[in-house]
Design an enzyme around this catalytic site. Structure first.
Site, PDB file in Angstrom:
ATOM      1  N   HIS A 176      -2.101   0.724   7.035  1.00  0.00           N
ATOM      2  CA  HIS A 176      -2.623   0.725   5.664  1.00  0.00           C
ATOM      3  C   HIS A 176      -2.822   2.164   5.197  1.00  0.00           C
ATOM      4  CE1 HIS A 176      -4.185  -1.276   2.186  1.00  0.00           C
ATOM      5  NE2 HIS A 176      -5.253  -0.493   2.185  1.00  0.00           N
ATOM      6  N   HIS A 223      -6.130   1.731  -3.579  1.00  0.00           N
ATOM      7  CA  HIS A 223      -5.134   1.142  -2.681  1.00  0.00           C
ATOM      8  C   HIS A 223      -4.681  -0.220  -3.189  1.00  0.00           C
ATOM      9  CE1 HIS A 223      -7.803  -1.701  -0.161  1.00  0.00           C
ATOM     10  NE2 HIS A 223      -8.510  -1.327  -1.205  1.00  0.00           N
ATOM     11  N   CYS A 230       0.813  -1.217   0.000  1.00  0.00           N
ATOM     12  CA  CYS A 230       0.000   0.000   0.000  1.00  0.00           C
ATOM     13  C   CYS A 230       0.846   1.266   0.000  1.00  0.00           C
ATOM     14  CB  CYS A 230      -0.985  -0.007   1.167  1.00  0.00           C
ATOM     15  SG  CYS A 230      -0.240  -0.082   2.811  1.00  0.00           S
TER      16      CYS A 230
END
Length: 111
Positions: A68, A80, A17
């Site tokens: 994240h 993402h 990510c």
């Protein structure tokens, strides 16, 4: 995969990510972000969720470690790299993501 991606593209077979954000921000605006989601959380000005705009970072505390990060795309969606074995995707920030704690870093003015 953890650690995949850089300012020039995928590494180790893909993107994690934060590696995807490194690539997107560098290629789109020549902004060099820090490497990890935890470091990205501290970059940029923090804004309330109600004020995020397309191009802002969303750093999510879904694992207790701010692990994240995604790019806000507008209309309650983010782009993402979800997890190993999955491709980069656009997903809703409603549902699962709405129940997580987030830090929203304003980067849209630079992009």
């Amino acid at each position: 995969m953890w650690g995949g991606g850089s300012t020039t593209g995928p590494t180790k077979g893909g993107y994690d990510c934060s590696g995807l954000m490194l690539y997107a921000f560098y290629q789109g605006a020549r902004i060099a972000l820090p490497r990890t989601s935890q470091q990205m959380r501290r970059s940029g000005a923090r804004v309330p969720r109600s004020q995020i705009r397309p191009g802002d970072l969303i750093v999510i505390n879904n694992d207790g470690n701010w692990g994240h990060v995604g790019l806000y795309a507008g209309n309650n969606t983010m782009i993402h790299a979800p997890r190993p074995g999955k491709t980069v995707e656009t997903t809703s920030t409603s549902g699962y993501w709405s129940g997580t704690t987030g830090t929203y870093a304003e980067c849209s003015d630079a992009v």
